[in-house]
Design an enzyme around this catalytic site. Structure first.
Site, PDB file in Angstrom:
ATOM      1  N   GLY A  53       0.822  -1.188   0.000  1.00 19.06           N
ATOM      2  CA  GLY A  53       0.000   0.000   0.000  1.00 19.06           C
ATOM      3  C   GLY A  53       0.864   1.249   0.000  1.00 19.06           C
ATOM      4  CB  SER A  54       0.653   4.489  -1.702  1.00 24.05           C
ATOM      5  OG  SER A  54       1.047   3.903  -2.923  1.00 24.05           O
ATOM      6  N   GLY A  55       1.541   5.372   1.040  1.00 23.97           N
ATOM      7  CA  GLY A  55       1.420   6.086   2.300  1.00 23.97           C
ATOM      8  C   GLY A  55       2.564   5.794   3.260  1.00 23.97           C
ATOM      9  CG  HIS A  56       3.524   2.386   4.222  1.00 24.25           C
ATOM     10  ND1 HIS A  56       2.917   2.690   5.425  1.00 24.25           N
ATOM     11  CD2 HIS A  56       2.753   1.450   3.631  1.00 24.25           C
ATOM     12  CE1 HIS A  56       1.821   1.950   5.550  1.00 24.25           C
ATOM     13  NE2 HIS A  56       1.688   1.191   4.479  1.00 24.25           N
ATOM     14  CE  LYS A 104       4.999  -2.766   4.096  1.00 28.56           C
ATOM     15  NZ  LYS A 104       4.764  -2.736   2.629  1.00 28.56           N
ATOM     16  CG  ASP A 109       0.724  -6.109   1.144  1.00 32.20           C
ATOM     17  OD1 ASP A 109       1.056  -5.415   0.175  1.00 32.20           O
ATOM     18  OD2 ASP A 109       0.197  -5.638   2.164  1.00 32.20           O
ATOM     19  CG  HIS A 218      -1.620  -0.196   7.480  1.00 31.25           C
ATOM     20  ND1 HIS A 218      -0.995  -1.383   7.800  1.00 31.25           N
ATOM     21  CD2 HIS A 218      -1.292   0.079   6.201  1.00 31.25           C
ATOM     22  CE1 HIS A 218      -0.325  -1.812   6.732  1.00 31.25           C
ATOM     23  NE2 HIS A 218      -0.484  -0.950   5.768  1.00 31.25           N
TER      24      HIS A 218
END
Lengths: 330, 330
Positions: A53-56, A104, A109, A218
């Site tokens: 996921g993006s945002g990391h 991860k 995922d 998250h």
């Protein structure tokens, strides 16, 4: 919600435009939302693919480049990329020497990378996988069966990326990745929640006088909420669960990571508390990183990662790397 | 206030402990609060000293190292260092070839660096100074007579640092610094205020639906407050005042800088908006930085810096650098 965005639904696509504009060494496939090195994989080199996921950010796209990843698949914010993205990336970077998928440990995922691995294998690509599960905070979480995969991923991508450049074959690369994962532990703490653009409000409420100990990247709940503590006390909350989980003594690569909304002056102050506690526990800090490497949007918070190291790991750590997020010797 | 601190009065001293623990290539003088390279200045090399209030990390301490500064004086948060600190740093790094003092245009910094320069000269050190004043937002501010000194400082320290390594003499180093300052313009915008630890609350109030255009790095008021706008509109608010202030066309080094509380995914999204606007204005982006380089504690916001460049500046920009905040080729 105060953010530099246009339409909350287009954050990822528009951020990828910026990545492409900023980094001529990278190539962005906007349809598949995959970030590649500009140059194709050198013949004989095992390729490394990660994603999530993006945002990391900078994880994972910011770790594409010489000495680290060959490709990173970007999911929507806090959402796994799809098997299609992963398959496209895996096929594109394979030079014939095979591909390691770095995953991860989050349920989405893991399932999607498994499916992509099967599809790629069916098309003749040799694929191996590593699932990173280094977070000592909780055994299972709202997003995960088993431990979550967090900060060790950064160190694994660097070390294993160097090994791939060095000519390690697929099985050697996979075994090394397994070794790094086994040697790594992480623990995080949140002072505030991040805000997912499409949600428009903080993921969780955290009163002004409380913090979340053992938070996930998250905003998943951690071990417990406690009154806001001093940096000295927080350092203990990060170090103790790690050094009680395994024998952390000996040389190590240590990362004190900011979760996105914490300024560097606070991270350094916290590192000044963490380092002596680790040394007192027998950890010899051979290398360190202090900064934002695996974030949770604008969350104020920090995580500590300790990876036990030996001469081989340190040699690979020190090898040249040239990515937006980590760069030295190149 | 949610921060990784112990006593708000000891933030700087404790953060410097962390800097010392994290960076074996640096030496921290805890009494004078100066960050030095571990190795003394090479004989014949002009030395570079900068400094200012803390809270803007990685500036300046994070830019000490090969290819950039020889020393950085750290004041308390948003407070100028003292002439004593600057004098100690200047004397310590002089190899006989002289010292350039790099000063951001804030009244306290300018007065204190002037006094330090006089004292150092009286002790036989050859000293030159550059006052950076690149912020197009306002002509005078609550902290400054004339334009404030902001993002161009980062690029100046890199370019002039490389020139000093290359053997430029003091007058050539000073003239180059003057040239970079003249070639640089910056403009910033804040979505939230930062919080000074000793104050314990945000420096200014900004309603949930407003932003401050032209904000300074201490939260000084800018040009005006406007309703929270899209990234596309904000990009115009950053680019227009710069390209209307001088002829920005031609090759440039461009930095889109996060002010501390803005996550990287938003900075990339904003860069994706800024880059085409600059190109449309005739700016050819030869090099770029996207990330946190000169911050304002935990302020959510960003600033844009454009430095017109020629072959000499680009060559010096590309030269090896090894500091905590900028590192390549070394």
């Amino acid at each position: 919600m105060k953010k530099f965005i246009n339409d909350p639904a287009h954050v990822l696509a528009e951020a990828l435009r910026g990545v492409a504009a900023a980094h001529p060494d990278l190539r962005v496939d906007h349809d598949n939302r995959v970030i590649y090195r500009s140059e194709p994989t050198r013949a004989g080199k095992v390729a490394l693919v990660s994603g999530g996921g993006s945002g990391h950010e900078p994880l994972h796209g910011g770790f594409v480049g010489i000495g680290m990843l060959d490709a990173a698949c970007a999911g929507e914010v806090f959402t796994s990329p799809t098997p299609d993205q992963m398959l496209a990336a895996t096929k594109a970077v394979d030079s014939g020497a095979g591909v390691l998928l770095i995953v991860k440990n989050y349920t989405g995922d893991v399932l999607n990378f498994e499916m992509a691995a099967e599809l790629a294998a069916a098309e003749g690509v040799r694929v191996a996988s590593i699932v990173v599960n280094d977070d000592v905070a909780v055994e299972d979480s709202t997003w995960t069966a088993g431990r979550r995969g967090v900060g060790t991923t950064v160190i694994l991508e660097k070390v294993v990326g160097a090994a791939a450049e060095d000519g390690y074959d697929l099985e050697a690369v996979r075994a090394l990745a397994e070794r790094v994962n086994t040697a790594g532990r992480s623990m995080g703490v949140a002072l505030t929640s991040g805000t997912v653009p499409t949600a428009g409000k903080p993921t969780f409420d955290l009163p002004e006088d409380e913090m979340e100990v053992g938070v996930g990247i998250h905003g998943e709940p951690g071990r417990h909420r406690v009154p806001l503590a001093s940096a000295h006390e927080i350092a203990k909350m990060l170090v103790d669960p790690i050094v009680h989980d395994y024998d952390a003594s000996g040389p190590a690569i240590v990362m004190l990571n900011g979760l996105g909304g914490t300024p560097l002056i606070e991270l350094y102050l916290l590192y000044g508390e963490v380092a002596p506690l680790l040394e007192a526990a027998g950890v010899s800090i051979a290398r360190n990183l202090v900064g934002d490497y695996i974030t949770s949007l604008d969350m104020a918070g920090a995580s500590l990662t300790v990876v036990k190291a030996d001469d081989e790991l340190l040699r690979l750590w020190d090898a040249p790397v040239s990515t937006p997020g980590l760069r030295w010797g190149a």
